[in-house]
Write a protein that holds these residues in place. Structure first.
Motif, PDB file in Angstrom:
ATOM      1  N   VAL A 100       0.810  -1.229   0.000  1.00  0.00           N
ATOM      2  CA  VAL A 100       0.000   0.000   0.000  1.00  0.00           C
ATOM      3  C   VAL A 100       0.835   1.267   0.000  1.00  0.00           C
ATOM      4  O   VAL A 100       0.287   2.365  -0.093  1.00  0.00           O
ATOM      5  N   LYS A 101       2.146   1.134   0.104  1.00  0.00           N
ATOM      6  CA  LYS A 101       3.016   2.316   0.121  1.00  0.00           C
ATOM      7  C   LYS A 101       2.816   3.144  -1.135  1.00  0.00           C
ATOM      8  O   LYS A 101       2.758   2.615  -2.248  1.00  0.00           O
ATOM      9  N   GLY A 102       2.700   4.444  -0.927  1.00  0.00           N
ATOM     10  CA  GLY A 102       2.505   5.353  -2.056  1.00  0.00           C
ATOM     11  C   GLY A 102       1.054   5.514  -2.478  1.00  0.00           C
ATOM     12  O   GLY A 102       0.735   6.405  -3.271  1.00  0.00           O
ATOM     13  N   ARG A 103       0.184   4.671  -1.944  1.00  0.00           N
ATOM     14  CA  ARG A 103      -1.246   4.772  -2.290  1.00  0.00           C
ATOM     15  C   ARG A 103      -2.107   5.105  -1.076  1.00  0.00           C
ATOM     16  O   ARG A 103      -3.107   5.809  -1.211  1.00  0.00           O
ATOM     17  N   PHE A 104      -1.740   4.593   0.079  1.00  0.00           N
ATOM     18  CA  PHE A 104      -2.517   4.810   1.294  1.00  0.00           C
ATOM     19  C   PHE A 104      -1.760   5.773   2.207  1.00  0.00           C
ATOM     20  O   PHE A 104      -0.528   5.761   2.262  1.00  0.00           O
ATOM     21  N   THR A 105      -2.521   6.568   2.946  1.00  0.00           N
ATOM     22  CA  THR A 105      -1.932   7.480   3.919  1.00  0.00           C
ATOM     23  C   THR A 105      -2.685   7.364   5.230  1.00  0.00           C
ATOM     24  O   THR A 105      -3.915   7.532   5.268  1.00  0.00           O
ATOM     25  N   ILE A 106      -1.951   7.089   6.305  1.00  0.00           N
ATOM     26  CA  ILE A 106      -2.549   7.026   7.631  1.00  0.00           C
ATOM     27  C   ILE A 106      -2.258   8.324   8.364  1.00  0.00           C
ATOM     28  O   ILE A 106      -1.185   8.909   8.202  1.00  0.00           O
ATOM     29  N   SER A 107      -3.231   8.791   9.128  1.00  0.00           N
ATOM     30  CA  SER A 107      -3.032   9.996   9.917  1.00  0.00           C
ATOM     31  C   SER A 107      -3.808   9.860  11.219  1.00  0.00           C
ATOM     32  O   SER A 107      -4.689   9.013  11.349  1.00  0.00           O
ATOM     33  N   ARG A 108      -3.451  10.718  12.143  1.00  0.00           N
ATOM     34  CA  ARG A 108      -4.060  10.627  13.467  1.00  0.00           C
ATOM     35  C   ARG A 108      -4.414  12.023  13.944  1.00  0.00           C
ATOM     36  O   ARG A 108      -3.662  12.977  13.699  1.00  0.00           O
ATOM     37  N   ASP A 109      -5.528  12.134  14.622  1.00  0.00           N
ATOM     38  CA  ASP A 109      -5.969  13.408  15.164  1.00  0.00           C
ATOM     39  C   ASP A 109      -5.172  13.672  16.430  1.00  0.00           C
ATOM     40  O   ASP A 109      -5.471  13.123  17.501  1.00  0.00           O
ATOM     41  N   ASN A 110      -4.166  14.500  16.356  1.00  0.00           N
ATOM     42  CA  ASN A 110      -3.295  14.726  17.510  1.00  0.00           C
ATOM     43  C   ASN A 110      -3.978  15.515  18.621  1.00  0.00           C
ATOM     44  O   ASN A 110      -3.616  15.391  19.780  1.00  0.00           O
ATOM     45  N   ALA A 111      -4.931  16.323  18.265  1.00  0.00           N
ATOM     46  CA  ALA A 111      -5.635  17.107  19.276  1.00  0.00           C
ATOM     47  C   ALA A 111      -6.519  16.200  20.124  1.00  0.00           C
ATOM     48  O   ALA A 111      -6.501  16.238  21.344  1.00  0.00           O
ATOM     49  N   ALA A 112      -7.293  15.378  19.463  1.00  0.00           N
ATOM     50  CA  ALA A 112      -8.221  14.512  20.175  1.00  0.00           C
ATOM     51  C   ALA A 112      -7.573  13.228  20.650  1.00  0.00           C
ATOM     52  O   ALA A 112      -8.067  12.580  21.581  1.00  0.00           O
ATOM     53  N   LYS A 113      -6.459  12.810  20.013  1.00  0.00           N
ATOM     54  CA  LYS A 113      -5.718  11.603  20.379  1.00  0.00           C
ATOM     55  C   LYS A 113      -6.551  10.339  20.256  1.00  0.00           C
ATOM     56  O   LYS A 113      -6.152   9.291  20.750  1.00  0.00           O
ATOM     57  N   ASN A 114      -7.734  10.434  19.650  1.00  0.00           N
ATOM     58  CA  ASN A 114      -8.556   9.235  19.666  1.00  0.00           C
ATOM     59  C   ASN A 114      -9.099   8.837  18.307  1.00  0.00           C
ATOM     60  O   ASN A 114      -9.962   7.968  18.227  1.00  0.00           O
TER      61      ASN A 114
END
Length: 115
Positions: free
Chosen positions: A62-76
């Motif tokens: 999935v490298k180059g096609r998928f992007t994971i991210s996280r809500d740092n403010a809410a942490k959840n």
């Protein structure tokens, strides 16, 4: 820790989907969140995970096609942006969280890539 995923569905090859997963409960104890997927008859496999410090690991497929991210403010909340989807990405996608040495799983959301 409870995990609620959303965003799966049917998409044509080359299309995009965005998965979301919201954690509740002892969210401050979560260090890693991410996504795994599983086809019927296959083992569950890692798609992408992200640590509380921002370190990211992707499956080679999935490298180059998928992007994971996280809500740092809410942490959840963790997101998975999936672009250039292929039929082989079809699977049930499970949200994952790791906290105090334990693994937690969401119910799973179906992603189907088909014309």
């Amino acid at each position: 820790v409870q995990l609620q995923a959303s965003g799966g569905g049917l998409v044509q090859p080359g299309g995009s989907l965005r998965l979301s997963c919201a954690a509740s409960g002892s969210i401050l104890s979560i260090n890693t969140m991410g996504w795994y997927r599983q086809d019927p008859g296959d083992q569950r496999e890692l798609v992408a995970v992200i640590s509380s410090g921002g370190s990211i690991l992707y499956a080679d497929s999935v490298k180059g096609r998928f992007t994971i991210s996280r809500d740092n403010a809410a942490k959840n909340t963790v997101y998975l942006q999936m672009n250039s989807l292929k039929p082989e990405d079809t699977a049930v996608y499970y949200c994952y969280a790791h906290s105090y040495g334990l693994n937690y799983w969401g119910k799973g959301t179906q992603v189907t890539v088909s014309s």
